[in-house]
Design a protein around this motif. Sequence first.
Motif, PDB file in Angstrom:
ATOM      1  N   LEU A 219       0.828  -1.206   0.000  1.00  0.00           N
ATOM      2  CA  LEU A 219       0.000   0.000   0.000  1.00  0.00           C
ATOM      3  C   LEU A 219       0.863   1.258   0.000  1.00  0.00           C
ATOM      4  O   LEU A 219       0.549   2.233  -0.691  1.00  0.00           O
ATOM      5  CB  LEU A 219      -0.945  -0.012   1.204  1.00  0.00           C
TER       6      LEU A 219
ATOM      7  N   ALA B  13       2.043   1.866  -3.439  1.00  0.00           N
ATOM      8  CA  ALA B  13       0.953   2.394  -4.261  1.00  0.00           C
ATOM      9  C   ALA B  13       0.697   3.867  -3.945  1.00  0.00           C
ATOM     10  O   ALA B  13       0.458   4.668  -4.856  1.00  0.00           O
ATOM     11  CB  ALA B  13      -0.307   1.572  -4.045  1.00  0.00           C
TER      12      ALA B  13
ATOM     13  N   LEU C 268      -6.188   5.217  -3.639  1.00  0.00           N
ATOM     14  CA  LEU C 268      -6.202   3.831  -3.163  1.00  0.00           C
ATOM     15  C   LEU C 268      -7.560   3.394  -2.639  1.00  0.00           C
ATOM     16  O   LEU C 268      -7.777   2.219  -2.407  1.00  0.00           O
ATOM     17  CB  LEU C 268      -5.155   3.639  -2.062  1.00  0.00           C
TER      18      LEU C 268
ATOM     19  N   VAL D  55     -10.252  -1.018  -0.568  1.00  0.00           N
ATOM     20  CA  VAL D  55      -9.119  -0.805  -1.468  1.00  0.00           C
ATOM     21  C   VAL D  55      -9.564  -0.835  -2.928  1.00  0.00           C
ATOM     22  O   VAL D  55     -10.283  -1.730  -3.348  1.00  0.00           O
ATOM     23  CB  VAL D  55      -8.040  -1.889  -1.239  1.00  0.00           C
TER      24      VAL D  55
ATOM     25  N   ILE E  63      -4.942  -4.530  -7.504  1.00  0.00           N
ATOM     26  CA  ILE E  63      -3.575  -4.075  -7.257  1.00  0.00           C
ATOM     27  C   ILE E  63      -2.659  -5.203  -7.726  1.00  0.00           C
ATOM     28  O   ILE E  63      -2.795  -6.337  -7.280  1.00  0.00           O
ATOM     29  CB  ILE E  63      -3.329  -3.755  -5.766  1.00  0.00           C
TER      30      ILE E  63
ATOM     31  N   VAL F 271      -2.426   0.196  -9.641  1.00  0.00           N
ATOM     32  CA  VAL F 271      -3.713   0.201  -8.955  1.00  0.00           C
ATOM     33  C   VAL F 271      -4.801   0.449  -9.994  1.00  0.00           C
ATOM     34  O   VAL F 271      -4.694   1.368 -10.804  1.00  0.00           O
ATOM     35  CB  VAL F 271      -3.772   1.297  -7.866  1.00  0.00           C
TER      36      VAL F 271
END
Length: 115
Positions: free
Chosen positions: A41, A44, A53, A89, A93, A102
């Motif tokens: 995460l 990202a 996100l 989320v 991903i 993403v």
Amino acid sequence: MKFYGYNKCGTCRKAQKFLDDQGVAYQSIDITETPPPKKVLKQAIARYGLKKLFNTSGVQYKELNMKDRVKTITEAEALDLLAGNGRLVKRPIAVNGDTVTVGFNEDEYQQVWAK
């Protein structure tokens, strides 16, 4: 490559079809059962920014009133929420080492994941 997606998500299926057509090997992980770890995460967020996100069209996003919360949330709070609830989320991903994408944008997938 790890692919965090949801089998009932049309966008995830399109992304998987792209990867399959390109012959890209990946491990499929159900994002609702196993959300991406904070390390992924963070990668990202570095590439897309924190707000990108969140799955803004998801039920959880609306139920938790994230539209207002995301304006003032800290990165640490967001990471805790996202790592603990895969339904929040944005998906899919895809991650391989230091590379992460993403959502699914065919042009981006072509540049990043095509062989």
